[in-house]
Write an enzyme that holds these catalytic residues in place. Sequence first.
Site, mmCIF file in Angstrom:
data_model
loop_
_atom_site.group_PDB
_atom_site.id
_atom_site.type_symbol
_atom_site.label_atom_id
_atom_site.label_comp_id
_atom_site.label_asym_id
_atom_site.label_seq_id
_atom_site.Cartn_x
_atom_site.Cartn_y
_atom_site.Cartn_z
ATOM 1 N N GLU A 37 9.071 36.744 13.465
ATOM 2 C CA GLU A 37 8.759 38.309 13.861
ATOM 3 C C GLU A 37 7.687 38.357 14.666
ATOM 4 O O GLU A 37 7.401 38.974 15.468
ATOM 5 C CB GLU A 37 8.859 38.934 12.510
ATOM 6 C CG GLU A 37 8.737 40.427 12.764
ATOM 7 C CD GLU A 37 8.759 41.532 11.780
ATOM 8 O OE1 GLU A 37 8.619 41.021 10.686
ATOM 9 O OE2 GLU A 37 8.920 42.767 11.933
ATOM 10 N N GLU A 66 -5.033 43.719 9.903
ATOM 11 C CA GLU A 66 -5.746 43.329 8.708
ATOM 12 C C GLU A 66 -5.142 42.280 8.045
ATOM 13 O O GLU A 66 -5.765 41.223 7.446
ATOM 14 C CB GLU A 66 -6.024 44.503 7.981
ATOM 15 C CG GLU A 66 -6.999 45.390 8.450
ATOM 16 C CD GLU A 66 -6.395 46.369 9.577
ATOM 17 O OE1 GLU A 66 -5.081 46.538 9.735
ATOM 18 O OE2 GLU A 66 -7.197 46.920 10.328
ATOM 19 N N SER A 118 13.843 48.831 10.944
ATOM 20 C CA SER A 118 14.312 49.276 12.496
ATOM 21 C C SER A 118 15.618 49.322 12.682
ATOM 22 O O SER A 118 16.384 48.400 12.478
ATOM 23 C CB SER A 118 13.648 48.167 13.472
ATOM 24 O OG SER A 118 12.300 48.038 12.975
ATOM 25 N N GLN A 163 16.333 44.637 9.202
ATOM 26 C CA GLN A 163 15.543 43.800 8.406
ATOM 27 C C GLN A 163 15.184 44.444 7.189
ATOM 28 O O GLN A 163 14.566 45.563 7.592
ATOM 29 C CB GLN A 163 14.292 43.465 9.316
ATOM 30 C CG GLN A 163 13.211 42.643 8.358
ATOM 31 C CD GLN A 163 12.104 42.444 9.327
ATOM 32 O OE1 GLN A 163 11.747 43.049 10.227
ATOM 33 N NE2 GLN A 163 11.172 41.450 8.960
ATOM 34 N N GLY A 164 15.577 44.206 5.999
ATOM 35 C CA GLY A 164 15.228 45.227 4.837
ATOM 36 C C GLY A 164 13.686 44.425 4.289
ATOM 37 O O GLY A 164 14.026 43.499 3.075
ATOM 38 N N TYR A 165 12.733 44.883 4.709
ATOM 39 C CA TYR A 165 11.460 44.174 4.048
ATOM 40 C C TYR A 165 10.819 45.276 3.155
ATOM 41 O O TYR A 165 10.723 45.574 2.056
ATOM 42 C CB TYR A 165 10.855 43.517 5.084
ATOM 43 C CG TYR A 165 11.040 42.067 5.256
ATOM 44 C CD1 TYR A 165 12.096 41.624 5.305
ATOM 45 C CD2 TYR A 165 9.789 41.257 5.645
ATOM 46 C CE1 TYR A 165 12.343 40.122 5.317
ATOM 47 C CE2 TYR A 165 10.095 39.776 5.696
ATOM 48 C CZ TYR A 165 11.530 39.356 5.676
ATOM 49 O OH TYR A 165 11.602 37.967 5.901
ATOM 50 N N SER A 166 10.037 46.330 4.185
ATOM 51 C CA SER A 166 9.121 47.087 3.332
ATOM 52 C C SER A 166 9.926 48.146 2.679
ATOM 53 O O SER A 166 11.109 48.566 2.855
ATOM 54 C CB SER A 166 8.346 47.989 4.593
ATOM 55 O OG SER A 166 7.461 47.201 5.365
#
Lengths: 384, 409
Positions: free
Chosen positions: B249, B385, B166, B131-134
């Site tokens: 997710e 948060e 990950s 998963q290429g997110y952050s």
Amino acid sequence: MAASMLLSEEQQLLRESARGFCREQAPISLHRKLRDSRDPDGFDRDLWRRMVDLGWSGMAVPEEFGGYGFGHLGLGLVLQETGRTLVDSPLIATVLLGANAILELGSDRQKAEILPRVVAGELLLAFALDEGALHDPARIEATAFATENGYALNGAKTFVLDGHVADRIIVVARVNDGSNGAGALGLFLIDAAAPGLEITRTIMVDGRNSANLHLSNVQVSADRRLGESATSPADLDRMLDIARVGLAAEMLGSIEEVFERTLDYLRQREQFGVPIGAFQALQHRAAEMYSEIELSKSLLRAALAALDDPVSDHRRIAKLASAAKAKLSEVFFLVSNEGIQMHGGIGMTDEFDIGFFLKRARVAQQFLGDAGFHRDRYAALHSF
Amino acid sequence: MSGEFKQFRLETRDWLERNCPASMRAPMPPEEVVWGGRDAEFVNPDSKLWLERMAARGWTCPTWPAEFGGGGLNPAQAGILAEELARIDARPPLTSFGISMLGPVLLEYGTLEQKLEHLPKIVRGEIRWCQGYSEPGSGSDLASLNTRADLQDGYYLINGSKVWTSYADKADWIFCLVRTDFEAPKHQGISFVLFDMASEGVSTRPIKLISGSSPFCETFFDNVKAPAANIVGRLNDGWTIAKRLLQHERTMISGFGLAGGQAEGGGASETTLESIAMRYRGDKGRLSNPVLRDRIAQFKIDSEAFALTSRRSAEESTGGGPNHISSMLKYYGCELNKRRCELLLEAAGNRALGWEGEGFDEEELSLAREWLRSKANSIEGGTAEIQLNVIARRVLDLPDLTGILREKR
């Protein structure tokens, strides 16, 4: 397969109609009126009549005893709605405790004699168990001495809900009939006017009815002993667990109401030129309350379903009842405190209703065992 | 229960009895988890057999349509399959982000070609996804991401870097958020693209964590070419898909919260929190530390309530996929798992604080590692948060301060 967590259409309709009734005919203003007028009954008899007409007094009573067989979930849904508007009524003492004690522990003859009259609204009951400052079914010191044709009751009972208005009172005592020594429990249905019974109303912070009893040689015939034989602590617990879950249902209704009122206030009240609900400090606390309430709902739903499930054993019911009462007590504590804090100064005024929920919260938390009592019991039930 | 379902249960039970190898009915050590992929490793040869048999029926993805390799089961049948698997303590044959995250959004937003190309390989465990997110500068503010994709000759040329990817070092393909419009407001210039991690210009570097393990990587893209047809959904509308995938997710991560839900089964398991606490204190029948006993009881009650809530949420959203309650489940489940790990440390005292070597047994050594790992639960997949923000705004309908201030300006 486990029972569904969802309500049937019939159950949803019941809840909607109960909600409508409470909003229209038993709003919080009625609770305020009863308190302000120091009403001698502590509830509105005319309102109770209408609740009886709706069948609420017989919700969980089987049809063979004049009831409507909606089960404990049915009664729970009604209690949840009465909790929303803090309805003062005999629903807890007469129906949840009294009728339930007779149903669970009484003989067939006693059920047939008393339950139809309770369902018809002809009889008000009270349940006298605790003797000290705290709920403690293991500590019963009131005694019942066997006499020629019955028993003589002695002792003192505290915080008996509806004790001063009930027609009949169920008294839990330790029986001494000379044979098996002191120890066996007995539940006795005594007349409120019985000689030797002294009833003192106690005014509680939540405005609900409560009384202390003093019994001095109160005579009761043998056929007024529930089940006409010994009641085991396990049987008493089973009956108390049903009441604990019902009480938790009422608490959930109150919690939901406080939370919704508080959210409304957060959306409306402006400071620094914006609604205070836009502030993250308050948003996160509201979101945490939401999470806790969702968990409470699930636990309660499972506990009510277990009560109505013919195959659930008592150990499972006991675990769920203690889990529900512990959790609902914690969450009512949290939400009632946050309700006041988030309303700010106006929440502190008597004129505003939110304070009623704070007062009710603490009494409900204590009633039938507080969170600590039930966590201890839950641990013991899980063998640790 | 209707006859049809009864029949399905009997057939399923029978098939599982005949096809689930005995060693697949024992608790799964972490190194035996099957992630699939081109370089799939099977520490236990039975794992390969179990995967192949389940995949052949599509039962690694029971509710996906059969035309894409799935099991084609309706929710009731899938529930029966899950119950029957649980009945024999069967291990999951395959664990992958393709199953839990990408597959569901491809089913919802992918083209027929994309579904036919990717879904069957996910079902069979042939391709392992990451998963290429952050990004280094885009954590909670994910939509501020800067990895760019520029269209050139039918290809997108991808440049930039991702972080906390990950198992990027072990993955075959990536589903990746890239910026395709630099002029539009930040949420409206993002696209969702798929490409092969073996492509030229992709490199990864594992990040060592406080727990000593390296499940996450830094991932770098240097002129990586991805075919234009690999965009999922509409160009510049990737944020819609990104959010939807996050719900999946979060539902997956909230499962961590079920780890402590042994209350229901309630057996005298050796591994429950209370039995560990009692074992290290030499207690019989009752935990001697009353404070710890109270807190374990409270934890178990919350765990039980959480498990019931997960179930209720699944029943309420039948067919509709995850809903906004997924943020609540993610938030609470992660907090519960962190509580569980902290209580385990207290339960085992100094025996839980060993790092390596001979002085501790394997279970004891895992306590500290698991505890350290759990701290990521409330950071990954959107911090605690962020979840509380989502609940406040989307579920509770509380006002948006940034929006109000923007209007006032």
